[in-house]
Motif scaffolding. Structure first.
Motif, mmCIF file in Angstrom:
data_model
loop_
_atom_site.group_PDB
_atom_site.id
_atom_site.type_symbol
_atom_site.label_atom_id
_atom_site.label_comp_id
_atom_site.label_asym_id
_atom_site.label_seq_id
_atom_site.Cartn_x
_atom_site.Cartn_y
_atom_site.Cartn_z
ATOM 1 N N GLU A 86 29.745 57.394 46.064
ATOM 2 C CA GLU A 86 29.997 57.030 47.455
ATOM 3 C C GLU A 86 29.886 58.245 48.384
ATOM 4 O O GLU A 86 30.678 59.185 48.300
ATOM 5 N N VAL A 87 28.899 58.213 49.259
ATOM 6 C CA VAL A 87 28.606 59.372 50.118
ATOM 7 C C VAL A 87 29.673 59.596 51.171
ATOM 8 O O VAL A 87 29.801 60.715 51.706
ATOM 9 N N SER A 88 30.451 58.571 51.512
ATOM 10 C CA SER A 88 31.444 58.724 52.574
ATOM 11 C C SER A 88 32.730 59.392 52.084
ATOM 12 O O SER A 88 33.577 59.790 52.890
ATOM 13 N N LEU A 89 32.878 59.524 50.770
ATOM 14 C CA LEU A 89 34.093 60.112 50.213
ATOM 15 C C LEU A 89 33.923 61.608 49.990
ATOM 16 O O LEU A 89 32.884 62.045 49.485
ATOM 17 N N SER A 90 34.938 62.375 50.348
ATOM 18 C CA SER A 90 34.930 63.807 50.055
ATOM 19 C C SER A 90 35.211 64.018 48.573
ATOM 20 O O SER A 90 35.642 63.099 47.871
ATOM 21 N N ALA A 91 34.985 65.255 48.107
ATOM 22 C CA ALA A 91 35.278 65.577 46.708
ATOM 23 C C ALA A 91 36.753 65.327 46.397
ATOM 24 O O ALA A 91 37.100 64.837 45.318
ATOM 25 N N GLN A 92 37.634 65.637 47.369
ATOM 26 C CA GLN A 92 39.069 65.428 47.175
ATOM 27 C C GLN A 92 39.400 63.932 47.081
ATOM 28 O O GLN A 92 40.214 63.511 46.248
ATOM 29 N N GLN A 93 38.757 63.128 47.935
ATOM 30 C CA GLN A 93 38.992 61.690 47.882
ATOM 31 C C GLN A 93 38.494 61.086 46.570
ATOM 32 O O GLN A 93 39.145 60.223 45.987
ATOM 33 N N PHE A 100 31.850 67.962 38.022
ATOM 34 C CA PHE A 100 30.455 68.246 38.364
ATOM 35 C C PHE A 100 30.142 67.871 39.802
ATOM 36 O O PHE A 100 29.346 68.546 40.465
ATOM 37 N N GLN A 101 30.768 66.805 40.302
ATOM 38 C CA GLN A 101 30.509 66.405 41.677
ATOM 39 C C GLN A 101 30.966 67.467 42.665
ATOM 40 O O GLN A 101 30.432 67.581 43.769
ATOM 41 N N ALA A 102 31.963 68.274 42.262
ATOM 42 C CA ALA A 102 32.476 69.315 43.147
ATOM 43 C C ALA A 102 31.606 70.570 43.140
ATOM 44 O O ALA A 102 31.805 71.480 43.948
ATOM 45 N N GLN A 103 30.618 70.631 42.247
ATOM 46 C CA GLN A 103 29.755 71.805 42.144
ATOM 47 C C GLN A 103 28.563 71.708 43.092
ATOM 48 O O GLN A 103 28.190 70.635 43.546
ATOM 49 N N ASN A 104 27.975 72.876 43.363
ATOM 50 C CA ASN A 104 26.719 72.915 44.106
ATOM 51 C C ASN A 104 25.583 72.619 43.122
ATOM 52 O O ASN A 104 25.271 73.422 42.258
ATOM 53 N N LEU A 105 24.984 71.442 43.270
ATOM 54 C CA LEU A 105 23.982 70.995 42.302
ATOM 55 C C LEU A 105 22.555 71.119 42.833
ATOM 56 O O LEU A 105 21.628 70.566 42.249
ATOM 57 N N HIS A 106 22.384 71.863 43.920
ATOM 58 C CA HIS A 106 21.044 72.017 44.497
ATOM 59 C C HIS A 106 20.098 72.724 43.535
ATOM 60 O O HIS A 106 18.895 72.413 43.490
ATOM 61 N N ASN A 107 20.623 73.691 42.772
ATOM 62 C CA ASN A 107 19.776 74.520 41.924
ATOM 63 C C ASN A 107 19.938 74.218 40.439
ATOM 64 O O ASN A 107 19.633 75.055 39.591
ATOM 65 N N ASP A 138 12.339 78.994 38.262
ATOM 66 C CA ASP A 138 13.666 78.972 38.879
ATOM 67 C C ASP A 138 13.866 77.617 39.538
ATOM 68 O O ASP A 138 13.072 77.208 40.392
ATOM 69 N N LEU A 139 14.920 76.918 39.148
ATOM 70 C CA LEU A 139 15.140 75.562 39.651
ATOM 71 C C LEU A 139 15.451 75.516 41.141
ATOM 72 O O LEU A 139 15.401 74.428 41.732
ATOM 73 N N LYS A 140 15.741 76.644 41.754
ATOM 74 C CA LYS A 140 15.923 76.613 43.203
ATOM 75 C C LYS A 140 14.606 76.275 43.910
ATOM 76 O O LYS A 140 14.596 75.868 45.080
#
Length: 366
Positions: free
Chosen positions: A65-72, A148-155, A238-240
C-alpha cells in the motif's frame, strides 16, 4: 465451490456464501493462479490452504500500500499478527485499515480487507495445529517483510544472502506452513517431515526468485530492485545503473547466473514433490503446476535476456494447459517427472559456474 466467479463488488452477497464458496470467490479475485491450483488439494487441505493464502495476501496488501508509511506498515503488520494468533479484534482492525487503502490497491484487495473478520473466523474454525501453522507463517512474514520495505531498494540488495532472507520471509515460510498442513493431513507425509521442511524453503525461494526475475523491469519502473549486487559485482555491473542495463553483457551474465540459481531451487522443489505419496494426485498437482509454470517462465527469460517488461516473458495460456496435461499424465511416476523436469529445464544452468545454494532457512532475527 461452484460460485467462485461471483462478483466481488457485492461484499454483502459474498458474506452470505458458505465458507468454501466465500474463500473461492476471494481467491478468484486476488489470484487467478492460486484460484486454479489450490482447488486441486483434498477438501480438508483446500479450506486451510485457501485461508492461508488470503491471510498472506492481507500482509502483502499492507506492504504494497503506497499510502502507508513504513511506520504504519509495521504497526498494521504487528497488529495483524495478534489478530491471526488470537482471533480477536478483527473488526476494529479492518475498520481502521480499510479507509487508508488507496485506489492503487486493486478492488479485490479492498474487498478482502472489508471482509477480513470472516476470513479470521474461518481461520479459527480449524484444528489447533492448523491454526498454529497459519499463525506462525503470518508472524514470520509480517515481521520480516517490513525489514526490507524500510530499506532503500533503488540499488538492489547487497548480497545473495539478503535475497535469500527476503525470499524466506515472502515465500519460504509459506512452504514451511504448507508442509506442516500436509503433515497434519497425512501420517504418510509426516514420515518425511524433516526433509520436507528443509526442501520447502528452497521450493518457496525458487518460485519467488522466478517472480523477481520476471518482474525486474516492472519493479525498476517504480524504483525498486530485489537483485543481489554481489552476483553482479562478479560480472562487472553496478545495479545503480539498472535503468540502462538492457542489452548490457555484464548485466545479462548476472541475470543468467540468477536464472541458474532459481533453477537449482526448483530442482529441490521437484525433490520435495517426489516425497509426496504418488496416490496423492491433488497434492502433487498443486506442487507440479507451480513448478512447471516457474520453469517455463525461466525458459522464456533465458531465451529473451533483453526483455523490457514482464508481459514479454509471461507464459501463455497454452503453456499453462500443457503443464496441467503433462503433469496429470506423469504425476504418479517419479521417473517420468524427473525426465520431464530435466528436458523442460535444459539450458537453464550456467556451465562452469557453481551456484551458492543453501537449503537452510534464513533465520529471522526479530
Amino acid at each position: 465451490m461452484g460460485t467462485s466467479r461471483i462478483s466481488l463488488d457485492n461484499p454483502k452477497l459474498l458474506s452470505q456464501l458458505s465458507d468454501d464458496d466465500f474463500q473461492a470467490a476471494l481467491l478468484e479475485g486476488v489470484s487467478r493462479t492460486f484460484a486454479l491450483t489450490i482447488p486441486q488439494l483434498p477438501v480438508p487441505l483446500y479450506r486451510a490452504v485457501a485461508n492461508a493464502y488470503l491471510l498472506c495476501r492481507i500482509v502483502d496488501t499492507i506492504e504494497d500500500e503506497v499510502s502507508l508509511s513504513a511506520q504504519q506498515k509495521a504497526y498494521f503488520c504487528n497488529e495483524f499478527i495478534e489478530v491471526v494468533r488470537t482471533g480477536d479484534n478483527s473488526e476494529p482492525f479492518a475498520v481502521e485499515l480499510a479507509p487508508l487503502l488507496s485506489e492503487q490497491t486493486i478492488a479485490a484487495e479492498h474487498t478482502l480487507i472489508h471482509l477480513l473478520p470472516r476470513v479470521i473466523q474461518i481461520t479459527h474454525s480449524f484444528e489447533g495445529e492448523q491454526v498454529a501453522a497459519l499463525s506462525d507463517c503470518v508472524k514470520t512474514m509480517a515481521a520480516g517483510m517490513p525489514i526490507f520495505q524500510a530499506q532503500n531498494l533503488h540499488n538492489g540488495l547487497a548480497t545473495l544472502a539478503d535475497m535469500d532472507r527476503y525470499c524466506y520471509y515472502v515465500a519460504g515460510c509459506v512452504g514451511e506452513m504448507l508442509t506442516r498442513l500436509f503433515c497434519h493431513y497425512s501420517p504418510d507425509i509426516a514420515r518425511h517431515r524433516t526433509e520436507l521442511l528443509e526442501l520447502s524453503v528452497a521450493f518457496g525461494q525458487g518460485l519467488q526468485m522466478t517472480n523477481i526475475l520476471k518482474d525486474i523491469w516492472d519493479d525498476a519502473g517504480r524504483g525498486v530492485c530485489w537483485l543481489p549486487q554481489d552476483i553482479f559485482t562478479e560480472t562487472g555491473f553496478d545495479l545503480k545503473d539498472i535503468r540502462t542495463a538492457n542489452a548490457c553483457p555484464a548485466f545479462t551474465t548476472g541475470l543468467e547466473r540468477l536464472i541458474g540459481i532459481a533453477h537449482a531451487h526448483l530442482r529441490k522443489a521437484l525433490d520435495y514433490t517426489l516425497l509426496l505419496p504418488a496416490h496423492e494426485t491433488g497434492l502433487r498437482n498443486f506442487c507440479l503446476w507451480a513448478i512447471g509454470m516457474a520453469v517455463l517462465t525461466l525458459c522464456k527469460i533465458k531465451q529473451n535476456l533483453n526483455f523490457t517488461a514482464s508481459e514479454q516473458v509471461k507464459i501463455t495460456r497454452n503453456s499453462v494447459k500443457t503443464t496441467i496435461i503433462a503433469t496429470k499424465l506423469m504425476g504418479r511416476s517419479n521417473l517420468l517427472l524427473n525426465v520431464l523436469f530435466n528436458w523442460t529445464s535444459r539450458g537453464l544452468a550456467t556451465p562452469g559456474w557453481s551456484y551458492p545454494i543453501s537449503s537452510s532457512k534464513a533465520n529471522p532475527d526479530f
